[in-house]
Design an enzyme around this catalytic site. Structure first.
Site, PDB file in Angstrom:
ATOM      1  N   ASP A  66      -0.663   2.014  -5.103  1.00 48.38           N
ATOM      2  CA  ASP A  66      -0.935   1.132  -5.331  1.00 48.38           C
ATOM      3  C   ASP A  66      -2.299   0.341  -5.748  1.00 48.38           C
ATOM      4  O   ASP A  66      -3.078   1.791  -6.197  1.00 48.38           O
ATOM      5  CB  ASP A  66      -0.224   0.151  -4.375  1.00 48.38           C
ATOM      6  CG  ASP A  66      -1.786   0.175  -3.573  1.00 48.38           C
ATOM      7  OD1 ASP A  66      -1.935   1.822  -2.841  1.00 48.38           O
ATOM      8  OD2 ASP A  66      -2.700  -0.154  -2.830  1.00 48.38           O
ATOM      9  N   ASN A 117      -9.197   3.791  -1.768  1.00 47.60           N
ATOM     10  CA  ASN A 117      -9.634   4.975  -0.720  1.00 47.60           C
ATOM     11  C   ASN A 117      -9.122   6.208  -0.793  1.00 47.60           C
ATOM     12  O   ASN A 117     -10.138   7.201  -0.341  1.00 47.60           O
ATOM     13  CB  ASN A 117      -9.856   4.050   0.692  1.00 47.60           C
ATOM     14  CG  ASN A 117     -10.573   3.288   1.110  1.00 47.60           C
ATOM     15  OD1 ASN A 117     -11.942   2.931   0.234  1.00 47.60           O
ATOM     16  ND2 ASN A 117     -10.713   2.164   1.892  1.00 47.60           N
ATOM     17  N   ASN A 175      -6.619   6.577   4.102  1.00 46.84           N
ATOM     18  CA  ASN A 175      -8.067   7.088   3.458  1.00 46.84           C
ATOM     19  C   ASN A 175      -8.071   8.881   4.326  1.00 46.84           C
ATOM     20  O   ASN A 175      -9.686   8.493   3.643  1.00 46.84           O
ATOM     21  CB  ASN A 175      -9.045   6.576   4.833  1.00 46.84           C
ATOM     22  CG  ASN A 175      -8.665   4.796   4.548  1.00 46.84           C
ATOM     23  OD1 ASN A 175      -8.051   4.775   3.134  1.00 46.84           O
ATOM     24  ND2 ASN A 175      -9.168   4.019   4.534  1.00 46.84           N
ATOM     25  N   HIS A 232       0.971  -1.501   0.093  1.00 42.70           N
ATOM     26  CA  HIS A 232      -0.196  -0.240  -0.468  1.00 42.70           C
ATOM     27  C   HIS A 232       0.979   1.083   0.003  1.00 42.70           C
ATOM     28  O   HIS A 232       0.009   2.499   0.193  1.00 42.70           O
ATOM     29  CB  HIS A 232      -1.085  -0.013   1.148  1.00 42.70           C
ATOM     30  CG  HIS A 232      -1.693  -0.165   0.766  1.00 42.70           C
ATOM     31  ND1 HIS A 232      -3.022   0.749  -0.542  1.00 42.70           N
ATOM     32  CD2 HIS A 232      -3.135   0.975   1.875  1.00 42.70           C
ATOM     33  CE1 HIS A 232      -3.593   1.178  -0.169  1.00 42.70           C
ATOM     34  NE2 HIS A 232      -4.297   1.562   1.278  1.00 42.70           N
TER      35      HIS A 232
END
Length: 190
Positions: free
Chosen positions: A91, A112, A66, A20
């Site tokens: 990613d 997100n 997020n 991530h």
């Protein structure tokens, strides 16, 4: 001209070298290659690099993935950078590991971080480079996969991938998104 280059990731040592954090990995490689360092600042760590008369602000948001939009919006306002000179590196589960895709805009694709950026900017029309992480996980294990560490082999490949992404961002700044897309949108060695 000024540009904002945002690398998405999560802060903290537990997230270092995870799938991530592709955006952080690329920006760290760029800072190292440019002999510059990131400084902690409001909503993120920031470094400055120059390329052919263009000033590029590299941003690693400290807001967690997020909530990345808060950092992007703040630094766009702080540096007076319009949306067309913003590019986000992240990613992508939908691409095989090593694939790199640049787009001028579009949907968040379920990411997100991109979703929050679009919500806070009121637009999805900002450039982005997605780095494939693959989707080799069992049903229900998506979060563990995304937050999982890259293998040693994948970390070695990230050096080559980072060079390609950095060159793409430089082309974005000097020649525009269409030319950069023509160069970047090819599959990297797996």
């Amino acid at each position: 001209m000024n540009y904002l280059v945002v690398g998405l990731g999560n802060i903290g040592p537990e997230y270092e070298n995870t799938r991530h954090n592709m955006g952080f990995i690329v920006l760290d490689a760029w800072a190292k290659a440019s002999d510059t360092v990131f400084s902690p600042d409001r909503y993120g760590s920031v470094a400055e690099v120059s390329h052919r008369g263009h000033k590029l602000t590299l941003l690693k948001p400290s807001t967690f993935m997020n909530l990345s939009g808060k950092a992007v919006r703040y630094w766009m306002q702080e540096k007076k950078i319009p949306l067309e000179r913003v590019i986000v590196i992240c990613d992508d589960l939908n691409l095989p590991f090593g694939s790199v895709r640049m787009r001028a805009g579009g949907s968040d694709g379920g990411h997100n971080g991109l979703k929050n950026i679009a919500e806070l900017l009121g637009s999805q029309e900002y450039a982005r480079i997605r780095i494939g992480i693959g989707n080799d996980y069992a049903r229900g294990d998506q979060i563990d996969f995304v937050l999982g560490k890259l293998s040693e082999d994948q970390l070695k490949q990230m050096a080559e991938i980072s060079v390609k992404v950095i060159e793409g961002v430089k082309l974005f700044a000097t020649d525009g998104v269409s030319r950069a897309m023509n160069t970047v949108n090819t599959k990297t060695r797996q």
